[in-house]
Design an enzyme around this catalytic site. Sequence first.
Site, PDB file in Angstrom:
ATOM      1  N   GLU A  37       0.445  -1.217   0.073  1.00 33.44           N
ATOM      2  CA  GLU A  37      -0.055  -0.084  -0.029  1.00 33.44           C
ATOM      3  C   GLU A  37       0.934   1.119  -0.028  1.00 33.44           C
ATOM      4  O   GLU A  37       0.365   2.306   0.710  1.00 33.44           O
ATOM      5  CB  GLU A  37      -1.017   0.023   1.277  1.00 33.44           C
ATOM      6  CG  GLU A  37      -2.089  -1.123   1.066  1.00 33.44           C
ATOM      7  CD  GLU A  37      -2.815  -1.015   2.584  1.00 33.44           C
ATOM      8  OE1 GLU A  37      -4.050  -1.495   2.370  1.00 33.44           O
ATOM      9  OE2 GLU A  37      -2.151  -0.939   3.791  1.00 33.44           O
TER      10      GLU A  37
HETATM   11  C1  TNX Z   1      -4.496  -4.051   4.707  1.00 30.97           C
HETATM   12  S1  TNX Z   1      -2.667  -6.489   4.100  1.00 30.97           S
HETATM   13  C2  TNX Z   1      -3.168  -3.789   5.125  1.00 30.97           C
HETATM   14  C3  TNX Z   1      -3.050  -3.227   6.522  1.00 30.97           C
HETATM   15  C4  TNX Z   1      -4.229  -3.080   7.317  1.00 30.97           C
HETATM   16  C5  TNX Z   1      -5.093  -4.429   6.659  1.00 30.97           C
HETATM   17  C6  TNX Z   1      -6.522  -4.241   7.565  1.00 30.97           C
HETATM   18  C7  TNX Z   1      -1.552  -5.229   4.032  1.00 30.97           C
HETATM   19  C8  TNX Z   1      -0.625  -5.950   3.267  1.00 30.97           C
HETATM   20  N1  TNX Z   1      -1.944  -4.065   4.383  1.00 30.97           N
HETATM   21  O1  TNX Z   1      -2.236  -2.183   6.559  1.00 30.97           O
HETATM   22  O2  TNX Z   1      -4.050  -3.163   8.583  1.00 30.97           O
HETATM   23  O3  TNX Z   1      -5.589  -4.276   5.450  1.00 30.97           O
HETATM   24  O4  TNX Z   1      -7.344  -5.382   7.366  1.00 30.97           O
END
Ligand code: TNX
Length: 537
Positions: free
Chosen positions: A342
């Site tokens: 992300e």
């Molecule tokens: C996605 S899964 C994220 C996290 C969040 C999560 C909450 C991933 C690699 N990144 O930063 O905490 O969703 O479900």
Amino acid sequence: MMKTFCIRCLFFASLTLLLIACTEEKKERIAMPVTDLSEASLIPKPLKTIPTNSAFPLDQFTAIYTSKNATGFEEVGTFLANKLKDKINLTIPVNTQGANTVERVIYINQSDSIDLKTPEAYQLYINQDSIIINSNTAEGAFRGIQTLRQLVPLKSNDTLAPQKIWPVPSGKIIDSPNFAYRGSMLDVARHFFSVDDVKKYIDLLSYYKINMLHLHLSDDQGWRIEIKSWPKLTEVGGSTEVGGESGGFFTQEDYKEIVRYAAERYMTIIPEIDMPGHTNAASVSYPFLNGNGKTPKLYEGMRVGFSTFDTRKDTVYAFIDDVVREIAAITPGPYFHVGGDESHVTKKKDYIHFINKVEKIVHKHGKQMIGWDEVAIADIDSTSISQWWASEENAKKAVNKGMQIIVSPAKKAYLDMEYDTLSKFGLHWAGYIPVDTAYIWSPEEYGIPKENILGVEAPLWSETISNIDELEYLAFPRIIGYSELSWSIKENRDWENYKDRLADQAPFLDRMDVKYYPSALIDWKKSDYTYETIEKD
Ligand code: TNX
């Protein structure tokens, strides 16, 4: 090989005879009730179970012996003795010499048999006079004693002999894991969890043969591991968490203690420093790191994707080198997780440049890199590992690069997803995950070739949970199903059968004071266990 085993058996049979001969009052073999090993509620389900419809009479005349010149075996014997003491309040001596009250033995034996194909493989032979666990390594023996712990009944039978007897169903178990990597992740960044909380989680996971704990040690809301060369990371970056509470962090001594406790359970700790996104807490501590053009401020909300390191500054890589060096030095396991998810405000070319450089730093400090699935867009090595959580396209890229993949599909394996609309904690961006949905799928069914699958990991993100009870509510019982998804082969997994075995975990979970989610899909076994029923010696 078979010969070696038989010689050892003979050696042990004669030792048993000797021990029996030593007892002043020679006893008849105790007539044991028929017990069916194939009906035992074992999780994860072993590869092969062959019942012989009798039982081993575990009692006060039982002793544990282990191979003595093989590293770690005696410790595994002691671990078993301690756990049985906790469970049934029976003191079982380990490698005692000259005891004249020993009538039967549990022998934990190092074996080079070629039937034991992986380091974690074990064979468990339960007879009327002896229990023998064979394994190549102490790690395999450790997995084997978890099976044995699950087979020892909580209640004794007090009518078979003058002493209390805990009948262990007899037969043969041949077992080894389908996947070498069986993990959970705990996010200690959104909310901090103490060393004791993490230890409790480790101890519970190890009972179900989970062997990897990935700690998400940094994120926008908090930096949780002491870095001696950059003290403000924890002084400033560790001071907050989601919701405005005061945060916290592990000192390096705390972290070493977690690593030691996990190693005692043959579990590897995988540290994650998430970058170049999810780095607000680091950038508030040292603003030169920041690359999003804004003045960083401490953040206690739940948004993602707004922060990034400056990927074009040498000083940023010097900083990362220090962080990876200090953490790698106190991490005996082979992996270092660099996050990489992300990074919505990092330009694609900067992201690729960043991951390429960070991979080299991880290698320089002797570790293998793991990253969330996005890292596969960079020019990384086939030795790096991709953790697939969202993008099937990224998973394909990783396969094309010859990388190993950790399977963590959010829709199936995210422990922070709500069970249903009534869930007290959790999110539901990837959907609701009731206990059956969490179990009924296969890591192999997503088009990733089996040889590229390292294993399965169930991540527990902590935006909505702030204490161990809430952690347990989301993790249990679903994590127990993920242990079976990663240990047991597909042919041995069946929801109707699993559901009954899961119901039988209630007394264990209650005894361990686990605040599991009592899903209405499961007919939970009533726990008649109370500490008062145990006689004190
Ligand atoms: C996605 S899964 C994220 C996290 C969040 C999560 C909450 C991933 C690699 N990144 O930063 O905490 O969703 O479900």
